[in-house]
Scaffold this motif. Structure first.
Motif, PDB file in Angstrom:
ATOM      1  N   LYS A  16       0.879  -1.156   0.000  1.00 31.71           N
ATOM      2  CA  LYS A  16       0.000   0.000   0.000  1.00 31.71           C
ATOM      3  C   LYS A  16       0.923   1.214   0.000  1.00 31.71           C
ATOM      4  CE  LYS A  16      -3.432  -2.649   2.431  1.00 31.71           C
ATOM      5  NZ  LYS A  16      -2.727  -3.917   2.519  1.00 31.71           N
ATOM      6  N   LEU A  18       1.595   5.447  -0.283  1.00 35.01           N
ATOM      7  CA  LEU A  18       1.122   6.827  -0.171  1.00 35.01           C
ATOM      8  C   LEU A  18       1.908   7.668  -1.164  1.00 35.01           C
ATOM      9  CD1 LEU A  18      -0.399   9.203   1.115  1.00 35.01           C
ATOM     10  CD2 LEU A  18       1.447   9.311   2.822  1.00 35.01           C
ATOM     11  N   ARG A  37      -2.614  -1.207  -3.458  1.00 36.37           N
ATOM     12  CA  ARG A  37      -3.470  -0.032  -3.281  1.00 36.37           C
ATOM     13  C   ARG A  37      -2.606   1.219  -3.229  1.00 36.37           C
ATOM     14  NH1 ARG A  37      -8.836   0.453  -2.593  1.00 36.37           N
ATOM     15  NH2 ARG A  37      -8.817  -1.794  -2.413  1.00 36.37           N
ATOM     16  N   PHE A  39      -2.726   5.346  -2.263  1.00 36.30           N
ATOM     17  CA  PHE A  39      -3.389   6.469  -1.618  1.00 36.30           C
ATOM     18  C   PHE A  39      -2.679   7.711  -2.122  1.00 36.30           C
ATOM     19  CE2 PHE A  39      -3.811   2.779   1.026  1.00 36.30           C
ATOM     20  CZ  PHE A  39      -5.145   2.797   1.374  1.00 36.30           C
ATOM     21  N   ILE A  64      -7.095   5.343  -4.070  1.00 40.04           N
ATOM     22  CA  ILE A  64      -7.924   6.162  -3.192  1.00 40.04           C
ATOM     23  C   ILE A  64      -7.380   7.587  -3.292  1.00 40.04           C
ATOM     24  CG2 ILE A  64      -8.776   6.509  -0.841  1.00 40.04           C
ATOM     25  CD1 ILE A  64      -9.548   3.777  -2.076  1.00 40.04           C
ATOM     26  N   TYR A  65      -8.274   8.550  -3.520  1.00 37.34           N
ATOM     27  CA  TYR A  65      -7.870   9.935  -3.779  1.00 37.34           C
ATOM     28  C   TYR A  65      -8.234  10.839  -2.613  1.00 37.34           C
ATOM     29  CZ  TYR A  65      -8.001   8.051  -8.513  1.00 37.34           C
ATOM     30  OH  TYR A  65      -7.807   7.283  -9.622  1.00 37.34           O
ATOM     31  N   ARG A  66      -7.438  11.894  -2.467  1.00 35.34           N
ATOM     32  CA  ARG A  66      -7.731  12.912  -1.456  1.00 35.34           C
ATOM     33  C   ARG A  66      -7.206  14.247  -1.951  1.00 35.34           C
ATOM     34  NH1 ARG A  66      -6.182  12.611   4.928  1.00 35.34           N
ATOM     35  NH2 ARG A  66      -7.658  14.192   5.574  1.00 35.34           N
ATOM     36  N   TRP A  74      -1.640  10.997   5.875  1.00 31.58           N
ATOM     37  CA  TRP A  74      -3.042  10.565   5.770  1.00 31.58           C
ATOM     38  C   TRP A  74      -3.293   9.588   6.904  1.00 31.58           C
ATOM     39  CZ3 TRP A  74      -5.241   9.346   0.297  1.00 31.58           C
ATOM     40  CH2 TRP A  74      -6.629   9.228   0.352  1.00 31.58           C
ATOM     41  N   MET A  77      -5.800   6.492   7.002  1.00 36.32           N
ATOM     42  CA  MET A  77      -5.478   5.321   6.202  1.00 36.32           C
ATOM     43  C   MET A  77      -4.241   4.591   6.725  1.00 36.32           C
ATOM     44  SD  MET A  77      -7.791   4.997   4.152  1.00 36.32           S
ATOM     45  CE  MET A  77      -9.133   5.904   3.451  1.00 36.32           C
ATOM     46  N   THR A  81      -4.770   0.338   7.105  1.00 29.79           N
ATOM     47  CA  THR A  81      -4.263  -0.473   6.006  1.00 29.79           C
ATOM     48  C   THR A  81      -3.091  -1.344   6.382  1.00 29.79           C
ATOM     49  OG1 THR A  81      -2.807   1.313   5.273  1.00 29.79           O
ATOM     50  CG2 THR A  81      -5.007   1.221   4.292  1.00 29.79           C
TER      51      THR A  81
END
Length: 84
Positions: A16, A18, A37, A39, A64-66, A74, A77, A81
């Motif tokens: 995962k 970022l 995944r 982010f 996953i968007y922000r 973040w 998350m 995760t």
């Protein structure tokens, strides 16, 4: 440069990641091909929205968007995760 940065991560497929600074989404797409995944955070709403629309149209579903300040991370998350 994007290829070198991505290679340096030594991704194996279950990670995962970022990403701070979505930009056009080019690196995001590369990461989405290599990790479980992604982010991604973009500070400028118009850029983040355009990247999301583009990547969604391309069929990416593991991103996953922000919209926000990526320098603060973040937290929500990070805990949900795992440590990958």
């Amino acid at each position: 440069m994007v290829a070198l940065m991505t290679q340096a991560l030594e991704l194996e497929g279950g990670e995962k990641v970022l990403e701070v600074g979505t930009g056009s989404g080019y690196q995001t797409a590369m990461l989405a091909e290599l990790a479980e995944r992604i982010f991604t955070i973009e500070r400028i709403p118009e850029i983040g929205i355009a990247a999301r629309e583009r990547l969604t149209a391309m069929g990416y579903s593991n991103i996953i968007y922000r919209i926000g300040d990526g320098t603060v991370g973040w937290r929500e998350m990070a805990r949900s995760t795992g440590s990958s």
